[in-house]
Design an enzyme around this catalytic site. Sequence first.
Site, PDB file in Angstrom:
ATOM      1  N   LYS A  20      22.376 -62.607-127.473  1.00  8.41           N
ATOM      2  CA  LYS A  20      21.676 -61.790-128.472  1.00  8.41           C
ATOM      3  C   LYS A  20      20.677 -60.844-127.798  1.00  8.41           C
ATOM      4  CE  LYS A  20      18.955 -63.886-131.693  1.00  8.41           C
ATOM      5  NZ  LYS A  20      17.621 -63.274-131.790  1.00  8.41           N
ATOM      6  N   SER A  21      19.878 -61.360-126.903  1.00  8.25           N
ATOM      7  CA  SER A  21      18.853 -60.526-126.254  1.00  8.25           C
ATOM      8  C   SER A  21      19.507 -59.371-125.491  1.00  8.25           C
ATOM      9  CB  SER A  21      18.040 -61.363-125.265  1.00  8.25           C
ATOM     10  OG  SER A  21      17.329 -62.356-125.938  1.00  8.25           O
ATOM     11  N   GLY A  96      13.052 -60.083-134.888  1.00  9.89           N
ATOM     12  CA  GLY A  96      11.786 -59.853-134.192  1.00  9.89           C
ATOM     13  C   GLY A  96      12.011 -58.976-132.967  1.00  9.89           C
ATOM     14  N   SER A 169       5.901 -63.595-123.487  1.00 11.95           N
ATOM     15  CA  SER A 169       6.830 -63.136-124.518  1.00 11.95           C
ATOM     16  C   SER A 169       7.621 -61.941-124.006  1.00 11.95           C
ATOM     17  CB  SER A 169       6.065 -62.738-125.784  1.00 11.95           C
ATOM     18  OG  SER A 169       6.844 -61.844-126.563  1.00 11.95           O
ATOM     19  N   ASP A 320      13.792 -70.987-127.478  1.00 10.85           N
ATOM     20  CA  ASP A 320      14.671 -70.974-128.656  1.00 10.85           C
ATOM     21  C   ASP A 320      15.512 -72.247-128.766  1.00 10.85           C
ATOM     22  OD1 ASP A 320      13.719 -68.481-129.299  1.00 10.85           O
ATOM     23  OD2 ASP A 320      15.404 -67.401-128.436  1.00 10.85           O
ATOM     24  N   LYS A 347       7.936 -68.340-134.797  1.00  8.42           N
ATOM     25  CA  LYS A 347       9.343 -67.938-134.724  1.00  8.42           C
ATOM     26  C   LYS A 347       9.863 -67.680-136.154  1.00  8.42           C
ATOM     27  CE  LYS A 347       9.620 -68.002-130.310  1.00  8.42           C
ATOM     28  NZ  LYS A 347       9.788 -66.734-129.591  1.00  8.42           N
ATOM     29  N   ARG A 351       8.476 -73.591-136.318  1.00  7.38           N
ATOM     30  CA  ARG A 351       9.450 -74.601-135.863  1.00  7.38           C
ATOM     31  C   ARG A 351       8.813 -75.934-135.492  1.00  7.38           C
ATOM     32  NH1 ARG A 351      13.411 -70.374-132.645  1.00  7.38           N
ATOM     33  NH2 ARG A 351      14.447 -69.591-134.514  1.00  7.38           N
ATOM     34  N   ARG A 393      18.336 -71.121-136.193  1.00  8.91           N
ATOM     35  CA  ARG A 393      18.345 -72.185-135.172  1.00  8.91           C
ATOM     36  C   ARG A 393      18.127 -73.572-135.799  1.00  8.91           C
ATOM     37  NH1 ARG A 393      19.799 -69.352-131.122  1.00  8.91           N
ATOM     38  NH2 ARG A 393      18.820 -67.364-130.661  1.00  8.91           N
TER      39      ARG A 393
HETATM   40  C1  S3P Z   1      13.607 -62.626-127.259  1.00  9.38           C
HETATM   41  C2  S3P Z   1      12.441 -63.190-126.816  1.00  9.38           C
HETATM   42  C3  S3P Z   1      11.904 -64.439-127.343  1.00  9.38           C
HETATM   43  C4  S3P Z   1      12.948 -65.233-128.102  1.00  9.38           C
HETATM   44  C5  S3P Z   1      13.734 -64.375-129.045  1.00  9.38           C
HETATM   45  C6  S3P Z   1      14.444 -63.266-128.285  1.00  9.38           C
HETATM   46  C7  S3P Z   1      14.040 -61.332-126.685  1.00  9.38           C
HETATM   47  O1  S3P Z   1      10.844 -64.154-128.242  1.00  9.38           O
HETATM   48  O2  S3P Z   1      12.338 -66.283-128.798  1.00  9.38           O
HETATM   49  O3  S3P Z   1      14.695 -65.128-129.733  1.00  9.38           O
HETATM   50  O4  S3P Z   1      15.211 -60.944-126.866  1.00  9.38           O
HETATM   51  O5  S3P Z   1      13.223 -60.686-126.015  1.00  9.38           O
HETATM   52  P1  S3P Z   1       9.325 -63.931-127.738  1.00  9.38           P
HETATM   53  O6  S3P Z   1       9.283 -62.691-126.950  1.00  9.38           O
HETATM   54  O7  S3P Z   1       8.522 -63.813-129.008  1.00  9.38           O
HETATM   55  O8  S3P Z   1       8.971 -65.140-126.944  1.00  9.38           O
END
Ligand code: S3P
Length: 432
Positions: A20-21, A96, A169, A320, A347, A351, A393
């Site tokens: 996903k990222s 997010g 983050s 996650d 999140k 969670r 999740r």
């Molecule tokens: C992500 C970073 C993480 C993760 C999210 C995806 C990303 O969040 O929990 O599912 O793709 O950069 P945080 O940056 O808030 O830790």
Amino acid sequence: MLQISQKGPLRGEITIPGDKSISHRSVMFGALSKGTTYIQGFLNGADCLSTIDCFRRLGVSISLSEDSHEVKVCGKGLHGLSPLTDPVRLYTGNSGTTTRILSGILAPQPFQSILSGDDSIARRPMKRIMDPLTAMGADILSVQGNGCAPLQISGRPLKGITWHSPVASAQVKSAILCAGLYAEGETAVIEPALSRDHTERMLSGFGASVETAPCQGGYRSAIKPCQELYARDVLVPGDISSAAYFIAAALLVPGSEILIKNVGINPTRAGILKVAEAMGGSIKYLNRKDTDEPVADLLVSCSPLRGTVIEGDIIPTLIDEIPVLAVMAACAEGRTVIRDAAELKVKESDRIATVTENLQAMGADVVPAPDGMIIEGGKPLTGAVIKTYADHRLAMSFAVAGLVSRGEVLLDDEKCADVSYPGFFDTIQKLS
Ligand code: S3P
């Protein structure tokens, strides 16, 4: 409502959806590049489709194959996004990552935009990106004045800063680094522990000058302003966060053995593998390949698990996966302590609260803490109605719990899994 009940051994070979990222970033950086980016293995989950929608609204031509796993992004260059016209609102859904990183990209654009998302997004903290972007000279405000989305961004020229982020983050780091592409002078982010580094890897691949090194107080990632990014093909590996459910299922369901093909094992993401091994789990790495993002096939076999301590710098590398690790811990012998994970509260759901509530409903011995939880493992899990709070999740973690519980698990909303893993429940069926 979906009912999940105990299953016999899970055996077979699976390929899980794209990361996903990395999928988000491939569209974002492809859009900002000169030339055409071809993405293979793209995750067609709702979150990544939100990113595509936003960039289409910004004038970028993006086409998807029939199964949406191949994507062609016709880049507009760093300065080629089209100004939004009535409405200037972009909708980021439940994502997010889209909301935060896109804010960093929009802050230096010469036009106004408003970012809003669903109810969960409207509750998640945005001050963590508003503060550094404002320090860079951005004009970004929370429309309701509550530090959350909707965010109104009026593009402005930016200057480089060094930002000490109190949280590790990747979304915060990436928002700042993306803004830094456009800023005057170098932009650096210091974070207390290393969060996922996909932005740094991919931006380097697209021609930006980005460097990360350990420093006093954590890790420093710095970016130089950039004239142009250049399109590159992206091969998205399988998402280790999605693989996590099948790693857990294979370890927990007696007699199981699953080969999970082509999983991204970037060290900034692979904490679950270390913890699963520390708990006694058998995981073999096959076909390791070290390309832009390291990948391997994982052969996971059922193993007796014991409790462990999960804390410190490993937390961002498995943040996650904590819901499913908590399920594993409830089934392990002995105590598991999870600490330094207060980020869980912000999140898609809180969670700490939602995992605790649902594990307790299944008869597990769990005590929440401000920054984690303590789980006394080994009590058999019973059936329960699981409240997912629209958190993907949660739905998938408790589906795994249902595979080993004595009674049926009823998920109140299984559709939310589509955010990151369309087809998750079909894959479980396929293995049983
Ligand atoms: C992500 C970073 C993480 C993760 C999210 C995806 C990303 O969040 O929990 O599912 O793709 O950069 P945080 O940056 O808030 O830790």
